[in-house]
Design a protein around this motif. Structure first.
Motif, PDB file in Angstrom:
ATOM      1  N   LEU A   1       0.827  -1.203   0.000  1.00 42.60           N
ATOM      2  CA  LEU A   1       0.000   0.000   0.000  1.00 42.60           C
ATOM      3  C   LEU A   1       0.865   1.258   0.000  1.00 42.60           C
ATOM      4  O   LEU A   1       0.549   2.246  -0.679  1.00 42.60           O
ATOM      5  N   GLU A   2       1.955   1.226   0.739  1.00 45.23           N
ATOM      6  CA  GLU A   2       2.819   2.407   0.782  1.00 45.23           C
ATOM      7  C   GLU A   2       3.581   2.610  -0.532  1.00 45.23           C
ATOM      8  O   GLU A   2       4.065   3.709  -0.791  1.00 45.23           O
ATOM      9  N   ALA A   3       3.649   1.547  -1.324  1.00 46.63           N
ATOM     10  CA  ALA A   3       4.302   1.660  -2.629  1.00 46.63           C
ATOM     11  C   ALA A   3       3.325   2.052  -3.731  1.00 46.63           C
ATOM     12  O   ALA A   3       3.666   2.004  -4.915  1.00 46.63           O
ATOM     13  N   SER A   4       2.117   2.450  -3.363  1.00 48.66           N
ATOM     14  CA  SER A   4       1.093   2.786  -4.344  1.00 48.66           C
ATOM     15  C   SER A   4       1.565   3.869  -5.311  1.00 48.66           C
ATOM     16  O   SER A   4       2.279   4.809  -4.942  1.00 48.66           O
ATOM     17  N   ALA A   5       1.128   3.729  -6.553  1.00 50.80           N
ATOM     18  CA  ALA A   5       1.414   4.756  -7.562  1.00 50.80           C
ATOM     19  C   ALA A   5       0.578   6.006  -7.342  1.00 50.80           C
ATOM     20  O   ALA A   5       0.818   7.028  -7.993  1.00 50.80           O
ATOM     21  N   TRP A   6      -0.412   5.902  -6.467  1.00 54.79           N
ATOM     22  CA  TRP A   6      -1.267   7.051  -6.155  1.00 54.79           C
ATOM     23  C   TRP A   6      -1.161   7.366  -4.655  1.00 54.79           C
ATOM     24  O   TRP A   6      -2.119   7.194  -3.890  1.00 54.79           O
ATOM     25  N   PRO A   7      -0.018   7.815  -4.182  1.00 53.83           N
ATOM     26  CA  PRO A   7       0.187   7.981  -2.739  1.00 53.83           C
ATOM     27  C   PRO A   7      -0.736   8.997  -2.090  1.00 53.83           C
ATOM     28  O   PRO A   7      -1.035   8.895  -0.900  1.00 53.83           O
ATOM     29  N   GLU A   8      -1.212   9.979  -2.862  1.00 57.90           N
ATOM     30  CA  GLU A   8      -2.046  11.029  -2.264  1.00 57.90           C
ATOM     31  C   GLU A   8      -3.362  10.492  -1.727  1.00 57.90           C
ATOM     32  O   GLU A   8      -3.951  11.076  -0.807  1.00 57.90           O
ATOM     33  N   VAL A   9      -3.855   9.397  -2.318  1.00 54.61           N
ATOM     34  CA  VAL A   9      -5.158   8.875  -1.893  1.00 54.61           C
ATOM     35  C   VAL A   9      -5.056   7.464  -1.330  1.00 54.61           C
ATOM     36  O   VAL A   9      -6.068   6.878  -0.945  1.00 54.61           O
ATOM     37  N   ALA A  10      -3.853   6.902  -1.248  1.00 53.09           N
ATOM     38  CA  ALA A  10      -3.694   5.501  -0.852  1.00 53.09           C
ATOM     39  C   ALA A  10      -4.182   5.226   0.570  1.00 53.09           C
ATOM     40  O   ALA A  10      -4.510   4.088   0.900  1.00 53.09           O
ATOM     41  N   GLY A  11      -4.254   6.263   1.409  1.00 58.86           N
ATOM     42  CA  GLY A  11      -4.703   6.055   2.783  1.00 58.86           C
ATOM     43  C   GLY A  11      -6.150   6.405   3.035  1.00 58.86           C
ATOM     44  O   GLY A  11      -6.601   6.374   4.185  1.00 58.86           O
ATOM     45  N   SER A  12      -6.918   6.713   1.962  1.00 53.63           N
ATOM     46  CA  SER A  12      -8.277   7.214   2.227  1.00 53.63           C
ATOM     47  C   SER A  12      -9.303   6.832   1.175  1.00 53.63           C
ATOM     48  O   SER A  12     -10.363   7.447   1.097  1.00 53.63           O
ATOM     49  N   TRP A  13      -9.069   5.803   0.379  1.00 51.58           N
ATOM     50  CA  TRP A  13      -9.940   5.488  -0.752  1.00 51.58           C
ATOM     51  C   TRP A  13     -10.749   4.212  -0.571  1.00 51.58           C
ATOM     52  O   TRP A  13     -11.688   3.960  -1.310  1.00 51.58           O
ATOM     53  N   SER A  14     -10.410   3.390   0.401  1.00 56.48           N
ATOM     54  CA  SER A  14     -10.910   2.020   0.471  1.00 56.48           C
ATOM     55  C   SER A  14     -12.350   1.940   0.977  1.00 56.48           C
ATOM     56  O   SER A  14     -12.778   2.743   1.811  1.00 56.48           O
ATOM     57  N   ARG A  15     -13.076   0.933   0.504  1.00 55.60           N
ATOM     58  CA  ARG A  15     -14.410   0.615   1.030  1.00 55.60           C
ATOM     59  C   ARG A  15     -14.337  -0.303   2.248  1.00 55.60           C
ATOM     60  O   ARG A  15     -15.373  -0.683   2.804  1.00 55.60           O
ATOM     61  N   LEU A  16     -13.147  -0.664   2.668  1.00 48.75           N
ATOM     62  CA  LEU A  16     -12.986  -1.574   3.804  1.00 48.75           C
ATOM     63  C   LEU A  16     -13.409  -0.927   5.109  1.00 48.75           C
ATOM     64  O   LEU A  16     -13.944  -1.597   6.005  1.00 48.75           O
ATOM     65  N   THR A  17     -13.182   0.371   5.264  1.00 50.65           N
ATOM     66  CA  THR A  17     -13.474   1.072   6.512  1.00 50.65           C
ATOM     67  C   THR A  17     -14.270   2.343   6.238  1.00 50.65           C
ATOM     68  O   THR A  17     -14.241   2.877   5.129  1.00 50.65           O
ATOM     69  N   PRO A  18     -14.964   2.871   7.246  1.00 54.47           N
ATOM     70  CA  PRO A  18     -15.742   4.103   7.046  1.00 54.47           C
ATOM     71  C   PRO A  18     -14.883   5.302   6.668  1.00 54.47           C
ATOM     72  O   PRO A  18     -15.358   6.211   5.982  1.00 54.47           O
ATOM     73  N   SER A  19     -13.638   5.326   7.115  1.00 54.40           N
ATOM     74  CA  SER A  19     -12.759   6.459   6.820  1.00 54.40           C
ATOM     75  C   SER A  19     -12.029   6.318   5.493  1.00 54.40           C
ATOM     76  O   SER A  19     -11.363   7.253   5.060  1.00 54.40           O
ATOM     77  N   GLY A  20     -12.149   5.157   4.854  1.00 53.46           N
ATOM     78  CA  GLY A  20     -11.423   4.909   3.620  1.00 53.46           C
ATOM     79  C   GLY A  20     -10.025   4.360   3.828  1.00 53.46           C
ATOM     80  O   GLY A  20      -9.305   4.112   2.851  1.00 53.46           O
ATOM     81  N   PHE A  21      -9.625   4.156   5.079  1.00 53.55           N
ATOM     82  CA  PHE A  21      -8.299   3.604   5.357  1.00 53.55           C
ATOM     83  C   PHE A  21      -8.238   2.158   4.868  1.00 53.55           C
ATOM     84  O   PHE A  21      -9.190   1.395   5.056  1.00 53.55           O
ATOM     85  N   PRO A  22      -7.130   1.727   4.244  1.00 52.05           N
ATOM     86  CA  PRO A  22      -7.107   0.420   3.588  1.00 52.05           C
ATOM     87  C   PRO A  22      -6.739  -0.760   4.481  1.00 52.05           C
ATOM     88  O   PRO A  22      -6.521  -1.863   3.980  1.00 52.05           O
ATOM     89  N   VAL A  23      -6.667  -0.546   5.799  1.00 51.25           N
ATOM     90  CA  VAL A  23      -6.385  -1.628   6.747  1.00 51.25           C
ATOM     91  C   VAL A  23      -7.370  -1.510   7.906  1.00 51.25           C
ATOM     92  O   VAL A  23      -7.633  -0.397   8.392  1.00 51.25           O
ATOM     93  N   GLU A  24      -7.877  -2.632   8.326  1.00 50.12           N
ATOM     94  CA  GLU A  24      -8.800  -2.678   9.468  1.00 50.12           C
ATOM     95  C   GLU A  24      -8.273  -3.701  10.465  1.00 50.12           C
ATOM     96  O   GLU A  24      -7.757  -4.750  10.079  1.00 50.12           O
ATOM     97  N   VAL A  25      -8.392  -3.392  11.749  1.00 50.23           N
ATOM     98  CA  VAL A  25      -7.981  -4.297  12.824  1.00 50.23           C
ATOM     99  C   VAL A  25      -9.220  -4.683  13.625  1.00 50.23           C
ATOM    100  O   VAL A  25     -10.004  -3.810  14.014  1.00 50.23           O
ATOM    101  N   THR A  26      -9.411  -5.977  13.822  1.00 50.20           N
ATOM    102  CA  THR A  26     -10.536  -6.469  14.610  1.00 50.20           C
ATOM    103  C   THR A  26     -10.022  -6.931  15.967  1.00 50.20           C
ATOM    104  O   THR A  26      -9.119  -7.766  16.049  1.00 50.20           O
ATOM    105  N   VAL A  27     -10.601  -6.365  17.023  1.00 51.39           N
ATOM    106  CA  VAL A  27     -10.150  -6.625  18.382  1.00 51.39           C
ATOM    107  C   VAL A  27     -11.093  -7.619  19.038  1.00 51.39           C
ATOM    108  O   VAL A  27     -12.320  -7.472  18.978  1.00 51.39           O
ATOM    109  N   LEU A  28     -10.524  -8.642  19.683  1.00 48.58           N
ATOM    110  CA  LEU A  28     -11.283  -9.661  20.383  1.00 48.58           C
ATOM    111  C   LEU A  28     -11.321  -9.336  21.869  1.00 48.58           C
ATOM    112  O   LEU A  28     -10.525  -8.525  22.362  1.00 48.58           O
TER     113      LEU A  28
END
Length: 356
Positions: A58-85
């Motif tokens: 993800l950090e090697a993305s060709a589109w670094p300006e939006v690589a941290g805020s575009w994803s449908r995985l999380t409400p904020s668009g962040f491309p990583v989600e952590v699930t806590v037990l």
């Protein structure tokens, strides 16, 4: 605490901040997915290897300006989600690549990552999923996930028809299967109520017969597969008609008393879920009972009482993270539900506050 910037160069620091307070501080815990290790040298990883590699992609993305805020995985668009037990151990989910990779190419990328682990997806399941997505309008394509370095893949299912003009109903009563077919077969038939399931997808009879009792209008949205554990999950979007419509399905899957556990576990009982968009997961392995869970947005579960989320999920206390989804694992005998909660970084400039 103000979170780090989550453009491409800041994705790693944001993920490390998420997991740092969670269970475990040693290198062995990192391998098991129990927490972030404290580095003893300049090159030691702070994340499990598979997650570390996902972040690097993800950090090697060709589109670094939006690589941290575009994803449908999380409400904020962040491309990583952590699930806590509840024991503060954790799991993770991530995009397979930056935003420049088209959605139709993401399943292939995820399957190649699984292949590298030595636990590829079974060929019948693989072919069914690839064929299902071919030529369809996709929203995310596929995600990868893991606990430590053990990988799984989440594959998007879509109700859009494969052939032009082949309409698939999204609600109300859909056509039943051909005359003489069993309810289980009708559930998987192209004209049945679960017509978005990929043709040829291997389903044990005990699973198919239960799915056939889901309410009309239930829409399959995603399939999760963890080959190393021979575990499969189907995820559905439920209708807004109320949990009472789930009773035939709950009885058919051995969870006839499950709503009693919800009633005892939630403030206001099952009414707490009324009018909210809910997801349902059905999980199974080669042996053992089916496992069921409901999913609800953390933001909408306690809109006027953010502290209620911490009362339901006290293991989120002290995390500098935005709650995303709450998972309510149903108990077949009607005992209290167990919970899990997924989190992501706050958007740029946000403030850490649980429950919003």
């Amino acid at each position: 605490m103000t979170p780090p910037d989550v453009h491409a160069p800041g994705i790693r620091s944001a993920v490390e901040s998420l997991v740092a307070p969670l269970a475990g501080t040693g290198a062995a815990d990192v391998v098991a997915g129990r927490g972030a290790a404290r580095p003893s040298g300049p090159t030691e990883r702070r994340l499990p290897r598979a997650l570390d590699e996902a972040v690097a992609r993800l950090e090697a993305s060709a589109w670094p300006e939006v690589a941290g805020s575009w994803s449908r995985l999380t409400p904020s668009g962040f491309p990583v989600e952590v699930t806590v037990l509840p024991d503060r151990t954790w799991q993770w989910s991530a995009e397979v690549a930056g935003p420049e990779l088209p959605e139709p190419a993401r399943l292939d990328r995820a399957l190649r990552l699984l292949d590298r682990t030595g636990s590829p997806l079974p060929s019948a399941t693989r072919q069914a999923l690839v064929s299902h997505q071919a030529g369809r309008d996709l929203r995310f394509g596929a995600w990868i996930a893991g606990r430590g370095d053990r990988l799984k893949v989440y594959t998007e299912l879509t109700a859009e028809p494969t052939a032009p003009g082949q309409a698939v109903p999204r609600g109300g009563r859909a056509a039943s299967g051909p005359s003489g077919t069993s309810p289980a077969a009708a559930a998987c038939h192209p004209g049945g109520r679960l017509s978005a399931l990929p043709p040829g997808l291997p389903l044990p009879e005990r699973v198919a017969s239960g799915l056939a009792r889901l309410p009309y209008g239930t829409i399959p949205r995603m399939l999760g597969a963890e080959p190393a554990r021979q575990r499969t999950e189907l995820y559905f979007r439920l209708t807004a008609d109320g949990l009472g419509d789930l009773l035939p399905f709950l009885r058919a899957t051995g969870h006839a008393e499950a709503l009693r556990g919800l009633e005892e576990s939630l403030p206001d009982g099952v009414r707490r879920l009324s009018g909210r968009r809910l997801g349902l997961s059905v999980a199974w392995a080669a042996e053992g009972p089916l496992e069921l869970a409901l999913f609800v947005s953390a933001r909408t579960l306690f809109p006027a009482h953010p502290q209620g989320l911490l009362e339901l999920a006290p293991y989120l206390t002290g995390l500098s993270a935005r709650p995303c989804l709450v998972t309510l694992v149903l108990d077949p005998a009607g005992r209290a539900v167990s919970t899990r909660a997924s989190v992501c970084p706050w958007p740029d400039g946000g403030r850490s506050r649980n429950g919003s």
